[in-house]
Design an enzyme around this catalytic site. Structure first.
Site, PDB file in Angstrom:
ATOM      1  N   GLY A 520      -8.130  -1.751   0.217  1.00 22.34           N
ATOM      2  CA  GLY A 520      -6.804  -2.090   0.685  1.00 22.34           C
ATOM      3  C   GLY A 520      -5.800  -1.047   0.273  1.00 22.34           C
ATOM      4  N   GLY A 522      -2.410  -0.725  -1.597  1.00 22.54           N
ATOM      5  CA  GLY A 522      -1.443  -1.403  -2.436  1.00 22.54           C
ATOM      6  C   GLY A 522      -0.132  -0.645  -2.442  1.00 22.54           C
ATOM      7  N   GLY A 523       0.761  -1.111  -3.259  1.00 22.81           N
ATOM      8  CA  GLY A 523       2.087  -0.518  -3.273  1.00 22.81           C
ATOM      9  C   GLY A 523       2.080   0.911  -3.776  1.00 22.81           C
ATOM     10  CE  LYS A 541      -2.935   0.371  -6.442  1.00 26.45           C
ATOM     11  NZ  LYS A 541      -2.402  -0.947  -6.430  1.00 26.45           N
ATOM     12  CG  ASP A 638       5.261  -5.087  -5.204  1.00 26.90           C
ATOM     13  OD1 ASP A 638       5.788  -5.909  -4.416  1.00 26.90           O
ATOM     14  OD2 ASP A 638       4.468  -4.218  -4.840  1.00 26.90           O
TER      15      ASP A 638
END
Ligand SMILES: *[C@@H]1O[C@H](CO)[C@@H](O)[C@H](O)[C@H]1NC(C)=O
Ligand SMILES: *[C@@H]1O[C@H](CO)[C@@H](O)[C@H](O)[C@H]1NC(C)=O
Ligand SMILES: *[C@@H]1O[C@H](CO)[C@@H](O)[C@H](O)[C@H]1NC(C)=O
Ligand SMILES: *[C@@H]1O[C@H](CO)[C@@H](O)[C@H](O)[C@H]1NC(C)=O
Ligand SMILES: *[C@@H]1O[C@H](CO)[C@@H](O)[C@H](O)[C@H]1NC(C)=O
Ligand SMILES: *[C@@H]1O[C@H](CO)[C@@H](O)[C@H](O)[C@H]1NC(C)=O
Ligand SMILES: *[C@@H]1O[C@H](CO)[C@@H](O)[C@H](O)[C@H]1NC(C)=O
Length: 831
Positions: A520, A522-523, A541, A638
């Site tokens: 995915g 993410g921010g 990440k 967030d």
């Protein structure tokens, strides 16, 4: 003379009775028969006769008057029951409270048995609202005896657990024999004042479980626990911050210490904390000088030896998985230890070893001096330099065996274990060997390759001959990490809790960041699934490049974040700082994120109300931890459903915490000109003024809570409805007392409306426009876990109707409120 005193005394009594509304006292010449009660002034507690469970015997006891289920907190004649309802309680001529049976008046069943100078005054027994039965001189008001000094199996708020060195009194609860028999059982909960005092559960005289030693604080959640230790007294006590919460701590007959809260609505006690639970809670599970890891399911056996030690019997340890023999020094000749180049090795985040054999050198001493102090004394086996209440750094040193050390991420401390020169050299050698520079390696490649061949052959033959030597697991772990460590020796040596991965390891694990492995976006970057060579699955990440931090700064932040460990936070396993982008390696969560369940027509029914409620509570605990309980105070900034991941058992884990720190150094300021967050979850003061505080996270939590209940995204309302957001609609329905209509229909059959509506109310309180109206996270946790009454919410933020958005053109509503884009904004710049 005597007459005058008597007269004075009786007139005082008359006065006393005239003013008390219900009977909470006994005076001399009064009696309590079986069937009579004393009830404390505010009706909290009652004293009378009862029969526990299926027993037919009668006991004199104190129980909660307001609690539906009879819950006895104190028993007078626990080992001497009365047969039949013939019990009589009175104050005898010597001023003692005495319990007798009708049939045998002579021998008392129970007595307070204190000597009172009764000729001088008169004595009254009163049941207080704290649950304390006190016997006092009416005139001087001095206490002669109190039930709080003689606990049964329950510790009530305000009661002291521990000893008074002046009077020699030791107050501790002893469990009941069974649910039907309050007689003295085999488990007790006592403070052992030796060394640094600690609380123990005993079975007879054997330790079962050990708490944290004084003065390390154990918990401040709903209750405020304090541990007092001075030359007069050593005790623990607790208070409850909210008087409407009924909370008790008790030692049950199976030896568990339980913290329980009364839930009026369910009509039952809810247990929110109990010990011992995990195998590592058992005292000395891994023997002397061992260390226990409660997350042992990752590995095969929960026990390990401390550095410098090896199992006493490797057969028992490795094959029979029996650690009771403990660990011994690898090299028994003491010549290699003490004064021969020995040193210390850090073992991070542990429940410190048993402090009965430990000494507080000082409560204010630098880590360096603490190390020196331990180094000087040859029998000092370990030390810890510990923050005491965030004010001072104390120096705690151990002498001799180290017992009951447990890995304890969340609440652990670092200890430094003495190791000999050989051990230090071995470790240094391993690191040095790894440190060889690449060009040197290249030159050596040819010779190494040929040498390898010989070595492999040699080793093979040697191994065949020699029995397989069983190596201490601790060393194995070190060796494992060496494979992944690049030239960060110092950093890693002092931070064994986090691994620094090689870029090549990461590339191999994620199949060179193949798109098939992408989990995915993410921010702060893209997340990939990976599998390490040892088979462990991880999530990697890749942080976007512009974090604006240097390598060292980044490393420091990561080390800080890695220290945050809580069951509701995703665990950070390590990082990689080679290559262009820094990377973070997390544990892998097979069930993906919460939004993939909530907003999916088929998967949403997997989450029934119980699960959703547990998820809500878990998220709240996680946020509370990063806000308050951890050493760093972190504002997430967030929080959203896609940042809540679920493990195999659907326990929620918050991800991406602390990243705002990495991307923005000035976390201490309350205002930022760079907005990190997601529309739909950001609080008004943050969107409009860039101001953030823990209350901005509370706002986001409120949105998540309401999304969990309604199964609808907050910001996906613009098409179908008159309201621009889910909270707009839910507020509208709430005011009309129709909020139930908004509850996810797949939930309605599995929940109680009252409970759900209470959660909606908590959610609405969290999304109030005025910061002051929003509760803190600790209040939210309390509200979720108890029945305290809630304030009524006012109109939340962002609830205006469409027409009003269109008129306030300055807000550019199309972008601000009609966006269903889930991605985090990292680049909005407000001026
Ligand atoms: C209690 O009763 C005795 C005898 O009945 C009497 O002498 C005494 O004064 C009474 N004491 C009080 C405090 O009422
Ligand atoms: C209790 O009293 C009943 C009747 O008085 C008697 O039958 C019984 O044996 C007594 N039980 C005990 C344990 O003393
Ligand atoms: C009362 O206390 C004394 C010592 O203070 C003790 O000898 C006696 O056994 C006790 N009596 C009872 C009934 O507990
Ligand atoms: C307490 O321990 C003794 C001795 O081991 C045992 O006989 C007894 O049954 C135990 N009592 C309870 C209530 O477990
Ligand atoms: C906790 O209790 C101690 C002692 O009773 C008191 O000094 C302290 O202020 C309390 N703390 C809180 C947060 O209530
Ligand atoms: C201990 O008790 C003595 C005498 O009652 C008192 O003077 C002293 O202040 C007490 N010390 C502490 C630390 O409470
Ligand atoms: C080392 O510490 C122990 C425990 O405090 C003490 O008994 C012993 O005398 C000390 N030895 C030296 C050499 O200071």
């Amino acid at each position: 003379m005597d007459f005058r005193k008597l007269f004075l005394c009786s007139s005082l009594l008359v006065l006393h009775f005239a003013f008390s509304s219900s009977k909470d006292t006994i005076t001399m010449n009064q009696t309590i028969h079986d069937g009579d009660f004393l009830i404390s002034r505010e009706n909290n507690f009652a004293l009378g006769f009862f029969s526990p469970g299926s027993s037919s015997f009668r006991y004199l006891g104190i129980w909660y008057h307001k609690v539906g289920e009879q819950t006895v907190v104190w028993v007078a004649n626990r080992d001497n029951p009365i047969n039949g309802s013939s019990g009589v309680l009175s104050i005898d001529q010597y001023g003692n409270l005495v319990l007798r049976s009708y049939h045998s008046q002579k021998v008392p069943v129970w007595s307070t048995n204190v000597s009172v100078e009764v000729a001088d005054t008169c004595v009254i027994a009163q049941l207080l609202d704290t649950g304390n039965l006190v016997l006092f001189h009416d005139r001087s008001k001095s206490t002669v005896w109190e039930s709080f000094d003689h606990p049964t199996d329950t510790i009530l708020p305000g009661m002291k657990l521990g000893l008074n060195q002046r009077t020699g009194m030791n107050r501790f609860p002893i469990c009941w024999k069974s649910a039907d028999d309050p007689g003295t059982g085999n488990f007790s909960l006592r403070i052992n004042p030796k060394g640094s005092p600690q609380v123990f559960i005993y079975w007879g005289i054997k330790y079962i479980w050990r708490g944290f030693p004084w003065p390390l604080k154990s918990y401040t959640d709903i209750s405020n626990v304090s541990f007092v230790n001075n030359q007069n007294e050593t005790y623990m006590t607790y208070s409850v911050s909210d008087a409407s919460v009924i909370l008790r701590v008790m030692l049950d007959y199976s030896g568990l210490v339980k913290n329980l809260i009364w839930h009026e609505k369910d009509g039952k006690w809810n247990e929110f904390w109990s010990v011992p639970k995990s195998p590592c809670d058992a005292y000395g599970r891994c023997g002397t000088n061992g260390i226990c890891d409660p997350h042992f399911f990752i590995r095969r056996f929960e026990c390990d030896c401390l550095p410098g030690y090896e199992p006493k019997s490797s057969r028992e340890w490795n094959i029979l998985k029996d650690a009771s023999g403990g660990c011994v020094r690898k090299r028994l000749e003491s010549t290699s230890l003490c004064g021969h180049g020995d040193g210390f090795m850090k073992v991070a985040n542990v429940k410190v070893p048993d402090t009965s054999a430990a000494v507080w050198v000082s409560t204010n001493m630098s880590p360096r001096d603490c190390e020196k102090n331990c180094m000087r004394n040859c029998s000092c086996s370990a030390y810890a330099s510990i923050d005491i209440a965030g004010k001072e750094t104390g120096c705690l040193t151990w002498y001799g065996k180290l017992m009951d050390t447990v890995h304890n991420g969340e609440e652990g401390y670092d200890i430094y274990v003495r190791v000999d020169a050989v051990e230090l050299a071995e470790i240094a050698e391993k690191w040095n060997g790894f440190l060889k520079r690449k060009d040197m390696l290249a030159i050596l490649v040819v010779s190494v390759v040929s040498a390898w061949f010989v070595i492999i052959l040699f080793t093979y033959l040697w191994l065949k001959k020699k029995k397989k030597r069983v190596r201490n697991r601790w060393n194995k772990r070190w060796l494992d990490t060496i494979g992944t460590v690049e030239n960060q020796v110092e950093g890693s040596m002092s931070h064994p809790e986090i691994a620094f991965f090689n870029l090549s390891t990461i590339l191999a694990a994620t199949n060179s960041f193949s798109p098939a492995n992408k989990l995915g976006q993410g921010g702060f970057g893209v997340v990939y699934k990976g599998k390490l060579s040892n088979g462990k699955e991880v999530a990697v990440k890749r942080l976007s490049k512009d974090s604006g931090q240097g390598i060292d700064e980044f490393k420091n932040e990561v080390l800080l974040i890695a220290k945050l460990q809580h069951q509701n936070l995703v665990k950070l396993l390590g990082c990689c700082i080679q290559g262009e982008e820094p990377m973070l390696v997390y544990e892998y969560m097979p069930n993906k994120s919460l939004d993939s369940f909530l907003f999916n027509e088929t998967r949403r029914s997997i989450l029934d109300w119980r699960k959703r409620f547990d998820i809500i509570v878990g998220i709240a605990r996680g946020i509370l931890y990063i806000h308050q309980d951890s050493r760093l105070k972190i504002i997430h900034r967030d929080l959203k459903t896609s940042n809540i991941l679920l493990d195999e058992e659907m326990n929620p884990k918050i991800s991406d915490f602390g990243l705002a720190r990495i991307f923005k150094g000035d976390q201490t300021h309350e205002k930022t000109n760079r907005i990190v967050g997601t529309f739909g979850y950001m609080s008004p003061e943050y969107v409009v003024f860039g101001k953030f505080s823990t209350k901005s996270d509370v706002f986001s939590f409120g949105i998540i809570l309401l999304e969990i209940i309604t199964g609808k995204r907050n910001n996906s309302f613009y098409q179908e409805d008159f309201y621009p957001s889910m909270i707009g609609k839910i507020w509208h329905l709430w005011r009309e007392e129709r909020a139930w209509e908004m509850v996810d229909s797949s939930l309605k059959h599995s929940c109680s409306p009252d409970e759900v509506l209470r959660c909606i109310q908590i959610g609405l309180l969290c999304v109030q426009e005025d910061i002051m109206e929003r509760p803190t996270m600790s209040a939210v946790v309390l509200m979720l876990n108890s029945e305290i009454s809630l304030p009524s919410p006012k109109q939340p933020a962002f609830t205006f109707r469409k027409s009003s958005i269109i008129s306030s053109s300055s807000l550019e509503p199309k972008e601000r409120f009609c966006s269903v884009d889930e991605e985090t904004i990292t680049e909005v710049v407000c001026r």
